[in-house]
Enzyme design. Structure first.
Site, mmCIF file in Angstrom:
data_model
loop_
_atom_site.group_PDB
_atom_site.id
_atom_site.type_symbol
_atom_site.label_atom_id
_atom_site.label_comp_id
_atom_site.label_asym_id
_atom_site.label_seq_id
_atom_site.Cartn_x
_atom_site.Cartn_y
_atom_site.Cartn_z
ATOM 1 N N LEU A 1 -21.804 8.807 10.340
ATOM 2 C CA LEU A 1 -23.259 8.671 10.242
ATOM 3 C C LEU A 1 -23.918 10.031 10.450
ATOM 4 C CD1 LEU A 1 -25.615 6.847 9.712
ATOM 5 C CD2 LEU A 1 -25.640 6.177 12.122
ATOM 6 N N ASN B 1 -19.427 5.393 13.740
ATOM 7 C CA ASN B 1 -19.319 6.819 14.027
ATOM 8 C C ASN B 1 -18.433 6.998 15.244
ATOM 9 O OD1 ASN B 1 -20.618 9.359 12.876
ATOM 10 N ND2 ASN B 1 -20.873 9.718 15.073
ATOM 11 N N HIS B 2 -17.569 8.026 15.216
ATOM 12 C CA HIS B 2 -16.635 8.198 16.321
ATOM 13 C C HIS B 2 -17.398 8.463 17.612
ATOM 14 C CE1 HIS B 2 -17.142 12.579 16.610
ATOM 15 N NE2 HIS B 2 -17.180 12.585 15.295
ATOM 16 N N THR C 1 -27.989 17.816 1.580
ATOM 17 C CA THR C 1 -28.700 17.112 2.647
ATOM 18 C C THR C 1 -28.255 17.654 3.992
ATOM 19 O OG1 THR C 1 -28.629 15.126 1.252
ATOM 20 C CG2 THR C 1 -29.314 14.822 3.526
ATOM 21 N N HIS D 1 -16.108 27.836 -3.130
ATOM 22 C CA HIS D 1 -16.042 28.206 -1.713
ATOM 23 C C HIS D 1 -14.793 29.011 -1.378
ATOM 24 C CE1 HIS D 1 -19.072 25.137 0.128
ATOM 25 N NE2 HIS D 1 -19.551 25.732 -0.950
ATOM 26 N N GLU E 1 -13.479 23.484 6.478
ATOM 27 C CA GLU E 1 -13.085 22.419 5.556
ATOM 28 C C GLU E 1 -12.467 22.989 4.288
ATOM 29 O OE1 GLU E 1 -16.124 19.575 4.746
ATOM 30 O OE2 GLU E 1 -16.677 19.377 6.856
#
Length: 433
Positions: free
Chosen positions: A16, A39-40, A154, A219, A364
């Site tokens: 989330l 969510n964790h 976002t 990236h 990432e």
């Protein structure tokens, strides 16, 4: 809000953050059943739970021409512990970082999720669909869908208000692949994303869609190199800008050459996995950010894949030079256009436990590329350019750990062994051939 779409059923957002808030608004506009989130557990989840207990809802603000996306969406239920889940859900949407897909799927209580029909991976990398399917329990018949990439830009506006997010850009086009090519969920999600003005193009296989994740091509050569890492791993001096030419940013003829060579290596991997490679310049221009035809003629874009290496690198360099400003923004009184490329690097920072952590870019990107390289080894591909980028990252981070002290660094800074996950992807791929 439209009537509930029975093909979606009840939808559980796994993760989330900012992405989930945008997806939630799209689902509410389209018409889903019950909408929940998992969510964790942690400090952020606690802030979310407290905000929801006060009656807060998910809030999205659209910026500029995307202001019409603004709105609110209420959650029907929020969980911090997977053990709390019940068999209420027909669709799961993984809104977590792509490098955590495997751990997240393994951590779900599948014995209580027998009604799940569809899993959507919001930003999949090459092999992600196969990896997730390898982790599903025997007998699970869920269809796994791969979006080529998240379809917007976002971010959470303020971490003290974790339910508020800002969307400043939306992609024109994304690609969707499915573990079952004839599944109706592809058409459902095409309609959901059309509500935000995003075209969804279905492709024959998940790998074909995953091969169109733009960050894999951009990236890695820009943000795993020496210039970017020196800025990201430093507390001092100017931060540098992600999409500017050297010396303000990482874009040099050498970085562009690395981009072209990486594209060639990824293209060969896709071919061996049975997926069609892409025309890199056409993909960057037509699906992401276009430039004026004065800078890149249509014939040059369409003929990019057949051009020689030197010509390809020249055309890529021209594209990024043309995007130093937003070429379609109105000029100000001095004739200047919006400084499109002035996106500063985010730097290392200490977390709430006082440990150094890397931002998602490049962490990432490193993990994704490391897994792709490990997978490529199963297809007898050496991928020297990709390996060079991984080594650049690992050397820079190793020096940072030595300087700061291992006890001051979060475990996520250390290299990971991607071979077990790559082995699982390859076994799943072999089983479907």
């Amino acid at each position: 809000m439209n009537a509930a779409d029975e093909s979606l059923g009840n939808v559980l957002l796994v993760g989330l953050g900012a992405v989930a808030i945008q997806v939630a608004l799209d689902l509410r506009r389209h018409g889903a059943g019950r909408l929940g989130a998992l969510n964790h557990p942690g400090r952020r989840s606690q802030r979310i739970a407290e905000a929801l207990a006060r009656g807060a809802c998910l809030q999205l603000e659209g910026q500029g021409q995307h202001r019409w996306l603004s709105g609110n969406a209420a959650l029907d239920v929020f969980h911090q512990d997977p053990a709390e889940l019940r068999d209420d859900w027909q669709t799961l949407v993984l809104c977590v970082p792509a490098d955590s897909y495997l751990d997240v799927v393994r951590g779900l209580p599948w014995e209580r999720l027998g009604g799940v029909r569809t899993l959507l991976l919001v930003s999949a990398f090459i092999g992600a669909n196969l990896l997730v399917r390898s982790a599903l329990p025997a007998g699970c018949q869920a269809t796994v869908l791969s979006l080529s990439s998240y379809y917007a830009a976002t971010k959470v506006i303020d971490e003290t208000q974790p339910l508020r997010a800002l969307t400043k850009a939306v992609k024109r086009r994304v690609y969707l692949g499915s573990s079952r090519p004839d599944c109706p969920a592809r058409e459902t999600w095409r309609r959901v994303l059309a509500g935000s003005g995003v075209e969804v193009v279905p492709l024959a296989t998940p790998e074909a869609a995953e091969g169109r994740n733009v960050t894999t091509y951009v990236h890695s050569p820009f943000f795993l190199g020496e210039f970017a890492l020196a800025r990201i791993l430093s507390e001092q001096g100017p931060p540098g800008f992600m999409y500017k030419l050297y010396p303000e940013g990482p874009i040099t003829p050498g970085a562009i050459g690395a981009m072209r060579r990486l594209w060639c290596e990824l293209s060969e991997l896709l071919r061996r996995m049975g997926a069609e490679p892409l025309n890199l310049l056409r993909f960057l221009n037509d699906d992401n950010y276009p430039v004026h035809e004065t800078m890149l003629p249509r014939a040059a874009i369409d003929g990019f894949a057949e051009a020689g290496a030197e010509r390809q690198e020249y055309l890529l360099f021209v594209r990024y030079a043309a995007l130093l400003v937003d070429p379609f923004s109105p000029a100000d009184e001095q004739g200047r256009h919006f400084d499109f490329s002035a996106v500063p690097f985010r730097r290392v920072s200490r977390d709430e436990d006082g440990l150094w952590r890397l931002p998602r870019v490049p962490l990432e990107d490193y993990r994704k590329l490391a897994l792709i390289v490990a997978l490529a080894a199963h297809f007898d591909l050496a991928m020297p350019q990709a390996r060079s980028l991984l080594a650049s990252y690992e050397n820079a981070v190793s020096r940072f750990i030595d300087c700061q002290g291992a006890s001051q660094c979060h475990p996520s800074l250390y290299p990971i062994d991607s071979r077990p996950a790559a082995d699982a992807i390859y076994r799943q791929w072999c089983s479907t051939c």
